[in-house]
Design a protein around this motif. Sequence first.
Motif, short mmCIF file in Angstrom:
data_model
loop_
_atom_site.label_atom_id
_atom_site.label_comp_id
_atom_site.label_asym_id
_atom_site.label_seq_id
_atom_site.Cartn_x
_atom_site.Cartn_y
_atom_site.Cartn_z
N LEU A 178 0.90 -1.10 0.32
CA LEU A 178 -0.22 0.26 -0.46
C LEU A 178 1.38 1.14 -0.45
O LEU A 178 0.12 2.47 -0.70
N LYS A 179 2.34 1.76 0.66
CA LYS A 179 3.31 2.22 1.39
C LYS A 179 3.44 2.83 -0.23
O LYS A 179 3.71 3.66 -0.72
N GLN A 180 3.87 1.45 -0.85
CA GLN A 180 5.16 1.62 -2.57
C GLN A 180 3.27 2.16 -3.80
O GLN A 180 4.05 2.92 -4.17
N LEU A 181 2.22 1.87 -3.78
CA LEU A 181 1.10 2.38 -4.49
C LEU A 181 0.63 3.19 -4.10
O LEU A 181 0.80 4.29 -5.28
N ARG A 182 1.46 3.93 -3.02
CA ARG A 182 0.41 5.30 -2.27
C ARG A 182 1.94 6.89 -3.32
O ARG A 182 1.21 7.56 -3.81
N LYS A 183 2.75 5.05 -3.29
CA LYS A 183 4.09 6.87 -3.37
C LYS A 183 3.57 6.83 -4.60
O LYS A 183 4.17 7.68 -5.38
N MET A 184 3.52 5.77 -5.39
CA MET A 184 3.70 5.98 -7.08
C MET A 184 2.67 6.30 -7.65
O MET A 184 2.80 7.50 -8.73
N ILE A 185 2.00 6.49 -7.64
CA ILE A 185 0.26 6.92 -6.61
C ILE A 185 0.56 8.89 -7.06
O ILE A 185 0.66 9.81 -7.94
N ARG A 186 0.86 8.85 -6.27
CA ARG A 186 1.58 11.03 -5.80
C ARG A 186 2.30 11.33 -6.91
O ARG A 186 1.98 11.98 -7.11
N ARG A 187 3.35 10.36 -7.25
CA ARG A 187 4.21 10.81 -8.72
C ARG A 187 3.15 11.23 -9.63
O ARG A 187 3.30 12.14 -10.51
N ILE A 188 2.43 10.44 -9.96
CA ILE A 188 1.92 10.27 -11.16
C ILE A 188 0.99 11.65 -11.35
O ILE A 188 0.70 12.52 -11.85
N LEU A 189 0.51 12.03 -9.95
CA LEU A 189 -0.87 13.26 -9.92
C LEU A 189 0.34 13.53 -9.88
O LEU A 189 -0.24 15.52 -10.74
N LYS A 190 1.49 14.15 -9.60
CA LYS A 190 2.91 15.66 -9.32
C LYS A 190 2.27 15.70 -10.98
O LYS A 190 2.70 16.95 -11.30
N LYS A 191 3.34 14.82 -11.94
CA LYS A 191 3.28 14.77 -13.24
C LYS A 191 1.69 15.68 -13.91
O LYS A 191 2.09 16.55 -14.64
N ALA A 192 0.85 15.12 -13.14
CA ALA A 192 -0.31 15.28 -14.40
C ALA A 192 -0.93 16.88 -14.00
O ALA A 192 -1.38 17.65 -14.47
N ARG A 193 -0.60 18.23 -12.64
CA ARG A 193 -1.01 18.82 -12.43
C ARG A 193 -0.13 19.84 -13.47
O ARG A 193 -0.19 20.59 -13.28
#
Length: 498
Positions: A178-193
Amino acid sequence: MRIAAVDVGSNSIHLVVVEADPMGGQQILAREKAMVRLARGEATSGEIGPEAFQAGLDALTQMTKTIRGFECETVMACGTAALRDAKNAPAFVLEAEKLGISIQVISGEEEARLIHQAVSHAIPFPLEPVTLVDIGGGSTELTWVQAGRVAASISLPWGLQRLADAARTSDPPSAHDLKQLRKMIRRILKKARKDLPTELPEPTLLLGTSGTLEDLARGSDDGLGFTAEQLRAYALKLWRADAQQRIDRLGVDPKRAEVLHVGAIWALSLMEWLGTPPLRHLAVGLREGMIWEALQHGGAAIPPLADRRRASIEHLAARLDPDPGHSRQVVRLADQLFLALQPQFELGDTERQWLAFAARLHDIGFSLSEKNHHKHGEYLVRNATLPGFWPEEIDLMAQVVRFHRGKPPHHARHEAFRALPPWRRQVVRKLAAILRGADALDRRRRQAVRDLSVVIDDESLKVRLDATGDADPEMEAFREKSALLATLLDRRIEVTVG
């Protein structure tokens, strides 16, 4: 009039057949769904797996029988993320063609536009801001709407299956997973912004239109939607169970039981990113948007015949292009770059055609003046007679020609660019970035670059040229003109001669 729409998605293939009357009324004659999971494993192998490949064709075979049984006058088929990205997607499209299903691979932006079309005919939009959310197997589309008008749209190259393949959680999943998935998603959404306007209306409601969100809604009280708090509680249940327990205890669809826990965290992360408004699921999607698109054009499948479009472009180029050898070289190199960048840019068949046409016409402004020839080219394309194209397509191609050099497109500085719908602006930026690079690779107009290959990793885009003689000027020009490409990809650009 009977219209059939086939949505070849990354998780499921859907068919809807409708009878439409002259007033736009519709009667649904048939619905079919087959969950074949074309995107499963694609993130690691780069291909549609053999089992999914055959399952997809089997589903289309059955759907073809239904379409023939209803004697449909118009048949439309669209392919999404799995067919945008897989190396063997052309083989799948070819086999589908043999069955009588001609699949048009569409971009993420076009997918978002058609979903918006479906929703806008399903419900009246509230005056308050809302965001449309569609989580597919290979991509996720978000569209911001305020007072019924689209404010922004983005396609993220991450859907349920692709995230699950990248996360590779254990069964049952662990806290570390869960921790790794959350970390990956944060990177994805940071780039999307970075790809969105700085000011966006904060939605008061999310409207979800996908099977993943429908399955997640079943875990709520009414089965129609959920709040962030309700989804958080349901996600916890999914993460505390293994795949079999999700089926037995939680009633999850067996074909989604292995991955729905990942989808819950992805949906929850999107809700948090958007300010935690509640989500309501709507039972419409891409296929309904395709039906409405056909009805807007008299029931015709679109786009018009490719031969007619090519003839229009060639007729204009023959009159105004001062250097057809250079233009055709740019068309060839732009196409190679397009295919290499297609998975990152989420583009489809239509965008590939638009790029080729814009590349063929990119220098026709020289017929008026060398200075500002890109601006003159925009004017000529916009005011030319181009049979076979819709007006909005001509506007888009004119903008790609306009921005093949000079300052990159910006909605605050360029009025004609700002006038485009949000999903079209994204397409212009991507195609203009590719065209700039291709034009640079023939800087001296000698066709020195015979071929190119591209390698992409998390930090860089490496372009390797096969060239005759000295290619230093072309390499230097590519470095100068690839700034927009680097911005869109969020990667540094490297170019070498092999």
